[in-house]
Design a protein around this motif. Structure first.
Motif, PDB file in Angstrom:
ATOM      1  N   MET A 149      64.415 -47.164  73.961  1.00 36.04           N
ATOM      2  CA  MET A 149      63.575 -46.312  74.779  1.00 36.04           C
ATOM      3  C   MET A 149      63.201 -47.029  76.065  1.00 36.04           C
ATOM      4  O   MET A 149      63.163 -48.239  76.117  1.00 36.04           O
ATOM      5  CB  MET A 149      62.290 -45.974  74.022  1.00 36.04           C
ATOM      6  CG  MET A 149      62.400 -44.859  73.029  1.00 36.04           C
ATOM      7  SD  MET A 149      60.779 -44.230  72.601  1.00 36.04           S
ATOM      8  CE  MET A 149      60.815 -44.470  70.838  1.00 36.04           C
ATOM      9  N   GLY A 150      62.836 -46.244  77.064  1.00 40.27           N
ATOM     10  CA  GLY A 150      62.379 -46.812  78.320  1.00 40.27           C
ATOM     11  C   GLY A 150      60.886 -47.083  78.281  1.00 40.27           C
ATOM     12  O   GLY A 150      60.197 -46.782  77.303  1.00 40.27           O
ATOM     13  N   VAL A 151      60.389 -47.644  79.337  1.00 40.89           N
ATOM     14  CA  VAL A 151      58.974 -48.002  79.426  1.00 40.89           C
ATOM     15  C   VAL A 151      58.084 -46.773  79.234  1.00 40.89           C
ATOM     16  O   VAL A 151      57.118 -46.811  78.463  1.00 40.89           O
ATOM     17  CB  VAL A 151      58.666 -48.690  80.773  1.00 40.89           C
ATOM     18  CG1 VAL A 151      57.182 -48.904  80.952  1.00 40.89           C
ATOM     19  CG2 VAL A 151      59.401 -50.009  80.878  1.00 40.89           C
ATOM     20  N   VAL A 152      58.406 -45.680  79.905  1.00 40.52           N
ATOM     21  CA  VAL A 152      57.580 -44.469  79.804  1.00 40.52           C
ATOM     22  C   VAL A 152      57.532 -43.985  78.360  1.00 40.52           C
ATOM     23  O   VAL A 152      56.455 -43.689  77.822  1.00 40.52           O
ATOM     24  CB  VAL A 152      58.112 -43.352  80.738  1.00 40.52           C
ATOM     25  CG1 VAL A 152      57.395 -42.034  80.480  1.00 40.52           C
ATOM     26  CG2 VAL A 152      57.971 -43.761  82.188  1.00 40.52           C
ATOM     27  N   GLU A 153      58.681 -43.888  77.720  1.00 41.68           N
ATOM     28  CA  GLU A 153      58.732 -43.414  76.341  1.00 41.68           C
ATOM     29  C   GLU A 153      58.002 -44.349  75.397  1.00 41.68           C
ATOM     30  O   GLU A 153      57.290 -43.896  74.499  1.00 41.68           O
ATOM     31  CB  GLU A 153      60.178 -43.223  75.882  1.00 41.68           C
ATOM     32  CG  GLU A 153      60.887 -42.064  76.550  1.00 41.68           C
ATOM     33  CD  GLU A 153      61.471 -42.429  77.913  1.00 41.68           C
ATOM     34  OE1 GLU A 153      61.443 -43.621  78.304  1.00 41.68           O
ATOM     35  OE2 GLU A 153      61.942 -41.512  78.606  1.00 41.68           O
ATOM     36  N   ASP A 154      58.173 -45.656  75.595  1.00 39.58           N
ATOM     37  CA  ASP A 154      57.491 -46.631  74.739  1.00 39.58           C
ATOM     38  C   ASP A 154      55.972 -46.521  74.862  1.00 39.58           C
ATOM     39  O   ASP A 154      55.260 -46.496  73.854  1.00 39.58           O
ATOM     40  CB  ASP A 154      57.914 -48.064  75.091  1.00 39.58           C
ATOM     41  CG  ASP A 154      59.347 -48.366  74.699  1.00 39.58           C
ATOM     42  OD1 ASP A 154      59.934 -47.619  73.890  1.00 39.58           O
ATOM     43  OD2 ASP A 154      59.886 -49.369  75.219  1.00 39.58           O
ATOM     44  N   LEU A 155      55.494 -46.456  76.095  1.00 40.32           N
ATOM     45  CA  LEU A 155      54.050 -46.363  76.313  1.00 40.32           C
ATOM     46  C   LEU A 155      53.506 -45.034  75.800  1.00 40.32           C
ATOM     47  O   LEU A 155      52.437 -44.993  75.167  1.00 40.32           O
ATOM     48  CB  LEU A 155      53.723 -46.535  77.797  1.00 40.32           C
ATOM     49  CG  LEU A 155      53.983 -47.922  78.377  1.00 40.32           C
ATOM     50  CD1 LEU A 155      53.791 -47.902  79.888  1.00 40.32           C
ATOM     51  CD2 LEU A 155      53.078 -48.956  77.728  1.00 40.32           C
ATOM     52  N   ALA A 156      54.219 -43.954  76.059  1.00 43.54           N
ATOM     53  CA  ALA A 156      53.775 -42.639  75.605  1.00 43.54           C
ATOM     54  C   ALA A 156      53.762 -42.559  74.086  1.00 43.54           C
ATOM     55  O   ALA A 156      52.846 -41.974  73.491  1.00 43.54           O
ATOM     56  CB  ALA A 156      54.669 -41.554  76.191  1.00 43.54           C
TER      57      ALA A 156
END
Length: 77
Positions: free
Chosen positions: A1-8
């Motif tokens: 996953m990317g940063v956005v997906e990981d944080l979300a």
């Protein structure tokens, strides 16, 4: 996953837990609105993670209940 997906996803996990702890289902919507005001991309990833996590939870509960009923029936017979 990317940063956005990981944080979300992490925020979704924490928000679901907090909503359960507080007994406040609206918390998810409130957090979603805060995200939407600052980043629609993050809000969309958050809501996707919420839906996926809640669906998995419901599916797992269904499976556990079905297994319990099946095992109880097997043990009776």
């Amino acid at each position: 996953m990317g940063v956005v997906e990981d944080l979300a996803d992490k925020l979704a996990f924490d928000t679901i837990a907090a909503a359960k702890e507080l007994g406040d289902d609206r918390l998810i919507d409130d957090v979603s609105k805060v995200l939407e005001a600052t980043s629609s991309t993050t809000q969309e990833a958050f809501m996707t993670a919420i839906r996926v996590r809640l669906a998995e939870e419901r599916g797992r509960k269904f499976l556990e209940d079905r297994l319990a009923r099946g095992r109880a029936a097997r043990d009776k017979g």
